[in-house]
Design an enzyme around this catalytic site. Structure first.
Site, PDB file in Angstrom:
ATOM      1  N   GLY A   1     -31.365 -10.494 -17.360  1.00  0.00           N
ATOM      2  CA  GLY A   1     -31.255  -9.386 -16.621  1.00  0.00           C
ATOM      3  C   GLY A   1     -32.383  -9.076 -15.336  1.00  0.00           C
TER       4      GLY A   1
ATOM      5  N   ALA B   1     -35.465  -8.191 -16.308  1.00  0.00           N
ATOM      6  CA  ALA B   1     -36.764  -8.662 -16.550  1.00  0.00           C
ATOM      7  C   ALA B   1     -36.763 -10.095 -16.556  1.00  0.00           C
ATOM      8  CB  ALA B   1     -37.178  -8.014 -17.958  1.00  0.00           C
ATOM      9  N   GLY B   2     -35.564 -10.787 -17.169  1.00  0.00           N
ATOM     10  CA  GLY B   2     -35.564 -12.211 -17.282  1.00  0.00           C
ATOM     11  C   GLY B   2     -35.616 -12.731 -15.976  1.00  0.00           C
TER      12      GLY B   2
ATOM     13  N   LYS C   1     -36.644   7.576 -25.946  1.00  0.00           N
ATOM     14  CA  LYS C   1     -35.636   6.725 -25.642  1.00  0.00           C
ATOM     15  C   LYS C   1     -34.379   7.222 -25.547  1.00  0.00           C
ATOM     16  CE  LYS C   1     -35.891   2.231 -24.882  1.00  0.00           C
ATOM     17  NZ  LYS C   1     -37.238   1.652 -24.282  1.00  0.00           N
TER      18      LYS C   1
HETATM   19  N1  GLU Z   1     -37.422   0.860 -20.342  1.00  0.00           N
HETATM   20  C1  GLU Z   1     -38.768   0.172 -20.242  1.00  0.00           C
HETATM   21  C2  GLU Z   1     -39.597   0.028 -21.606  1.00  0.00           C
HETATM   22  O1  GLU Z   1     -38.859  -0.225 -22.736  1.00  0.00           O
HETATM   23  C3  GLU Z   1     -39.681   1.007 -19.309  1.00  0.00           C
HETATM   24  C4  GLU Z   1     -39.692   2.489 -19.931  1.00  0.00           C
HETATM   25  C5  GLU Z   1     -40.318   3.540 -18.760  1.00  0.00           C
HETATM   26  O2  GLU Z   1     -40.675   2.935 -17.431  1.00  0.00           O
HETATM   27  O3  GLU Z   1     -40.476   4.554 -19.148  1.00  0.00           O
HETATM   28  O4  GLU Z   1     -40.633   0.006 -21.790  1.00  0.00           O
END
Ligand code: GLU
Length: 409
Positions: free
Chosen positions: A213, A215-216, A99
């Protein structure tokens, strides 16, 4: 961080995990702390700070989003990286977990400033990243456009086009069809399975969405479009609104685009965040940030299903309270895994140079999500535990197996 570690430990205890495997999982493999100067529009130079945490790559390259947030901390990024390791393993994707984050407030930045921050981040992190090392993606307050700038910067540094370094790109530069609403879509597929298990008729039933956002907002569109639900309340960082007859997605999305918030949407009434969480609903979608459902508000939740589109929206105490009260929780590791699943499909398409139609992506996503949903449900029954712990157990088991085979413990 605490919640992620507690969650790891709770699952490790139930499954009797080798202490050496737990110790490896408690610690990220690598962490990059960055600072980089960026020229602002007024001519001044501002130094930004950012992070990239590679938690575990036993099953494949690290994978996970980059967040742009004014309150970002290394601790939050570490916790989110742990969850990515577990999420990719739960969906049985050949990927690890990572992350990233940049401390910045995109809402106060111009497109030019955002572009320069995105490119500077990649310049500093480039040697750490790559299609076989670590592949970022969009997350809180980052977008396909930001992914496009980042992919471009990385490609310039490599001297050749390298789309596989990042996912969530716009389709015109190697993004996958179906990536933009994949997180919400995966959650909707899970809700459909959960409702069938519980005998809930979703058509005409009510839902609320905390966080509006990517997703929502997509969850609103798909909950009404695919499931026929009535979304009666939504919130964003500026306010919460309620409309007992149901909110129209198209009109509300246009309103938010125009005014910057869902607040004041014609025909709706303003309610508080706690009122939204306490509505009598078939499904509540937390779709914003961490730790929204806590020991304080969990006793008041009246939803039958909680579908966690955000990462870490429920504290462990709240999870216990909700589980005991019989609320069916679709945990984040499962519920929001549609995003990373289609990211993986994007990586496969980038590597092969052949691109699928949207329906093919949807079909692959639905198959993965439905399979994972039932695996979690069966594990919860056989271990007599919450769906969150069951999801962690399945995921940890796969990562531990890979680490063992690779001779890490
Ligand atoms: N940010 C998204 C998650 O928390 C997608 C991560 C990704 O596609 O690598 O799952």
């Amino acid at each position: 961080m605490l919640t992620a570690l507690e969650q790891l430990e709770a699952a490790a205890a139930v499954m009797n995990l080798d202490p050496a495997a737990l110790e490896i999982l408690r610690n990220p493999l690598r962490e990059l702390h960055l600072s980089f100067p960026v020229r602002m529009d007024d001519g001044s130079t501002k130094v930004f700070r950012g992070f990239r945490v590679q938690h575990n790559d036993a099953r494949g390259p690290c994978k996970g989003g980059i967040r742009f947030h004014p309150l970002e901390t290394i601790d939050t990024v570490r916790a989110l990286a742990i969850w990515m390791t577990l999420k990719t393993a739960l969906l049985d994707l050949p990927l690890g977990g990572g992350k990233g984050g940049v401390i910045c407030d995109p809402k106060t930045m111009s497109p030019g400033e955002l572009e320069r921050v995105s490119r500077a981040y990649i310049r500093q992190a480039a040697s750490f990243l790559g299609p076989e090392k670590d592949v970022p993606a969009p997350d809180v307050y980052t977008s396909p456009q930001i992914m496009a700038w980042m992919a471009d910067e990385y490609s310039v540094l490599q001297g050749h086009y390298t789309p596989g370094v990042i996912t969530g790109k716009p389709p015109a530069i190697g993004g996958s069809a179906g990536r933009s609403d994949a997180t919400a879509r995966g959650g909707i597929y899970c809700v459909r399975q959960a409702a069938a298990l519980l005998g809930i008729e979703l058509s005409g039933a009510t839902a609320a969405i905390q966080g509006y956002g990517n997703a929502g907002s997509s969850a609103h569109k798909l909950a009404s479009g695919i499931l026929g639900m009535q979304v009666v309340a939504v919130s964003d960082s500026k306010g919460c609104i309620h409309h007992p007859e149901g909110l129209d997605h198209e009109a509300l999305a246009a309103w938010k685009k125009h005014t910057g918030s869902v607040r004041g949407f014609p025909g709706s009434t303003a309610i508080s965040n706690d009122e939204l969480l306490g509505l009598d609903l078939a499904v509540l979608f937390p779709a914003a940030l961490e730790s929204v459902l806590t020991a304080d508000n969990a006793p008041a939740v009246k939803s039958r299903i909680i579908a966690e589109l955000a990462n870490g929206p429920t504290t462990l105490e709240a999870d216990t309270i909700l589980h005991q009260r019989g609320v069916h929780i679709i945990p984040d590791l499962l519920c929001n895994a549609g995003g990373v699943t289609v990211s993986w499909l994007e990586m496969v398409q980038n590597a092969s140079g052949y691109y699928w139609k949207e329906e093919e992506v949807h079909a692959r996503l639905e198959e993965r999500m439905t399979g994972a949903f039932h695996a979690v449900h069966s594990a919860a029954l056989s271990y007599k535990t919450s769906s969150r712990t069951a999801a962690s157990i399945l995921a940890i088991g796969r990562v531990a197996e890979a680490m063992k085979l690779r001779g890490w413990y």
